[in-house]
Write a protein that holds these residues in place. Structure first.
Motif, PDB file in Angstrom:
ATOM      1  N   LEU A   1      10.626   9.485   1.488  1.00  0.00           N
ATOM      2  CA  LEU A   1       9.433  10.150   0.943  1.00  0.00           C
ATOM      3  C   LEU A   1       8.932  11.212   1.924  1.00  0.00           C
ATOM      4  CD1 LEU A   1       7.604   6.987  -0.444  1.00  0.00           C
ATOM      5  CD2 LEU A   1       8.860   8.709  -1.746  1.00  0.00           C
ATOM      6  N   PRO A   2       8.386  12.305   1.411  1.00  0.00           N
ATOM      7  CA  PRO A   2       7.974  13.417   2.288  1.00  0.00           C
ATOM      8  C   PRO A   2       6.583  13.213   2.885  1.00  0.00           C
ATOM      9  CG  PRO A   2       7.590  14.014   0.017  1.00  0.00           C
ATOM     10  CD  PRO A   2       8.200  12.630  -0.022  1.00  0.00           C
TER      11      PRO A   2
ATOM     12  N   SER B   1       1.802  10.277  -7.979  1.00  0.00           N
ATOM     13  CA  SER B   1       2.427   9.180  -8.733  1.00  0.00           C
ATOM     14  C   SER B   1       3.934   9.078  -8.524  1.00  0.00           C
ATOM     15  CB  SER B   1       2.117   9.326 -10.226  1.00  0.00           C
ATOM     16  OG  SER B   1       2.540  10.601 -10.684  1.00  0.00           O
ATOM     17  N   GLU B   2       4.625  10.235  -8.451  1.00  0.00           N
ATOM     18  CA  GLU B   2       6.078  10.183  -8.304  1.00  0.00           C
ATOM     19  C   GLU B   2       6.481   9.518  -6.992  1.00  0.00           C
ATOM     20  OE1 GLU B   2       8.040  13.976  -7.208  1.00  0.00           O
ATOM     21  OE2 GLU B   2       6.074  14.897  -7.583  1.00  0.00           O
ATOM     22  N   PHE B   3       5.642   9.660  -5.946  1.00  0.00           N
ATOM     23  CA  PHE B   3       5.947   9.047  -4.648  1.00  0.00           C
ATOM     24  C   PHE B   3       5.425   7.623  -4.567  1.00  0.00           C
ATOM     25  CE2 PHE B   3       5.385  13.680  -3.382  1.00  0.00           C
ATOM     26  CZ  PHE B   3       6.747  13.957  -3.484  1.00  0.00           C
TER      27      PHE B   3
ATOM     28  N   THR C   1       1.039  19.059  -0.960  1.00  0.00           N
ATOM     29  CA  THR C   1       1.967  18.164  -1.669  1.00  0.00           C
ATOM     30  C   THR C   1       2.590  17.215  -0.645  1.00  0.00           C
ATOM     31  OG1 THR C   1       3.824  19.699  -1.359  1.00  0.00           O
ATOM     32  CG2 THR C   1       2.571  19.894  -3.416  1.00  0.00           C
ATOM     33  N   GLY C   2       3.080  16.075  -1.139  1.00  0.00           N
ATOM     34  CA  GLY C   2       3.733  15.113  -0.256  1.00  0.00           C
ATOM     35  C   GLY C   2       3.004  13.781  -0.262  1.00  0.00           C
TER      36      GLY C   2
END
Length: 458
Positions: free
Chosen positions: A185-186, A221-223, A194-195
């Motif tokens: 994960l970033p 949500s995606e992370f 973002t991140g």
């Protein structure tokens, strides 16, 4: 002289907080160059010229100062956390004393007693709280976790061998970075907004050895779907530590500002608080509540404040900017009543619990801004203790404080320039400075605590 020009010169002296003064004969003027020590020959580029004053950015130390030593920290010079680890501790104390004394001499009207600097009981591994940031060491480099690089808002230095914290912090830092890299994960990019990964907060009590760990992320949500908090917890709990992990937390923060902000915290393991002990009293500390970052140094600071405030029997004391109620409770056993005011509600709740924990029933704590709450307290104090944040006391609040006309005011300043500024109004409204002394809670850094006793002129 123009911006961008490069010069060489000797740092003659350093003014608070870390402003090195370099005289350039060819320009017949001084230039302020930060992050150096007296006696160094440096090269610097001019980056600011305003109202006849010039500032330069340190490029290189060409010749070391005779007083310099080898820093014990391999990150020194890269990391922006410490400035004076290349000076013997006695020299650090001497320099800080010179800086603050000169400032107070200018700010104080009349004579006063100068009591010098009390050193920290420990000079290495003294911090009980660290906030580490996620990022990269250079643009598009691998994920890093540590402190901001000196002079940079973006680059992060991995500080796996940081010397102002103990080995437990270093192990927790390394373990968390490993987990974050494995997750893929970033980090949260401060410019793009973002991140995912933002900060790692670690707090450890010196006396009890209890450790609280908090990972701060965004809620993208995606992370979030890919974040496996329990995997991180297992890695942490498998570490061999000297202290004991009592809580592991996950805090959500979508604020644009690059600060640790609580927008919802989940307990992944244990509890969301830990206990520390100061001067025989026990304190419950929550993740975001204020508590002095050098526990052993804080004992020296609060003993000094208690000595300065003097006779407290049958007195009502206002402890303004009271945090988790440490000073209030140290004064309470020998006072009639102590009233604390603190803007952070979480800290006020902790202060109330701490008073109960220590069997003190003569402490009350109010949540709110001192400027607004002071009118609602419904009492008139005999003595006032001030321990404001770095920027000092709001002028309107200071006016209300002086209106009480108490005999004695003790002001604890974590930034002596704020105290120097506030002394102007305090003296203008009838207070005389009696004693000033310092306690060094931050070895290796530019910071120092200053304690000032003022009395009302009769």
């Amino acid at each position: 002289m123009k911006k961008g020009q490069v010069y060489e010169g000797m740092i003659e002296s350093v003014e608070f907080p870390n402003k090195g003064k370099v005289f350039l004969p060819e320009e017949e003027r001084y230039v302020i160059v930060k992050n150096g020590v007296p006696g160094q020959k440096v090269s610097f580029s001019v980056n600011k010229i305003r109202k006849g004053k010039a500032e330069g950015r340190l490029l290189e130390v060409l010749e070391h100062s005779p007083m310099e030593i080898e820093s014990k920290c391999p990150h020194f010079g890269q990391c922006g956390g410490c400035t004076y680890q290349n000076l013997p501790y006695e020299e650090q104390i001497r320099m800080k004393e010179t800086q603050v004394k000169a400032m107070m001499d200018e700010a104080v009207e009349g004579d006063y007693i100068w009591e010098g600097v009390k050193p920290s009981p420990v000079t290495q591994e003294y911090r009980n709280k660290m906030e580490f940031s996620f990022g990269d060491e250079y643009k598009d480099g691998p994920l890093a976790l540590g402190m901001h690089k000196r002079g940079s808002f973006h680059d992060i230095v991995n500080v796996s061998d940081c010397q102002i914290v103990d080995a437990d912090y270093r192990k927790i830092l390394t373990c968390t970075l490993e987990y974050a890299r494995e997750s893929g994960l970033p980090y949260y990019h401060r410019m793009r907004h973002t991140g995912f990964f933002r900060h790692l907060l670690v707090r450890k009590a010196v006396k009890t050895g209890e450790i609280l760990i908090d990972l701060v992320t965004t809620t993208e949500s995606e992370f979030e779907k890919e974040f496996d908090g329990q995997r991180w917890v297992k890695k942490l709990l498998s570490l061999e530590l000297n202290g004991t992990i009592v809580g592991i937390l996950h805090t959500k923060n979508d604020s644009v500002a690059d600060v640790v902000k609580d927008e919802g915290t989940e307990i992944l393991y244990g509890q969301d608080y830990f206990y520390e002990e100061l001067l025989g009293l026990k304190f419950k500390i929550t993740p975001f509540s204020f508590f002095q970052t050098n526990s052993l140094g804080a004992e020296v600071l609060y003993e000094t404040a208690r000595e300065y405030i003097g006779e407290t029997k049958d007195k009502v004391i206002f402890d303004l900017y009271s945090g988790t109620g440490t000073i209030a409770q140290i004064l309470a056993p020998v006072a009639k009543k102590v009233v604390g005011v603190e803007i952070v509600e979480e800290a006020v709740e902790a202060a109330r619990e701490n008073a109960e924990l220590n069997g003190l029933n003569n402490c009350t704590f109010w949540a709110g801004d001192v400027l607004k709450v002071i009118d609602e307290l419904g009492e008139v104090p005999d003595l006032i203790m001030l321990d404001p944040p770095r920027d000092g006391v709001h002028p309107k609040a200071l006016e209300k404080i002086t209106n009480f006309g108490v005999d004695r005011v003790v002001y604890i300043a974590c930034k002596p320039t704020s105290l120097a500024r506030d002394l102007e109004m305090l003296q203008g409204r009838g207070y005389r400075v009696e004693r000033i002394g310092c306690v060094d809670l931050f070895p290796g850094t530019v910071h120092i605590e200053t304690v000032c006793l003022m009395s009302k002129v009769k």
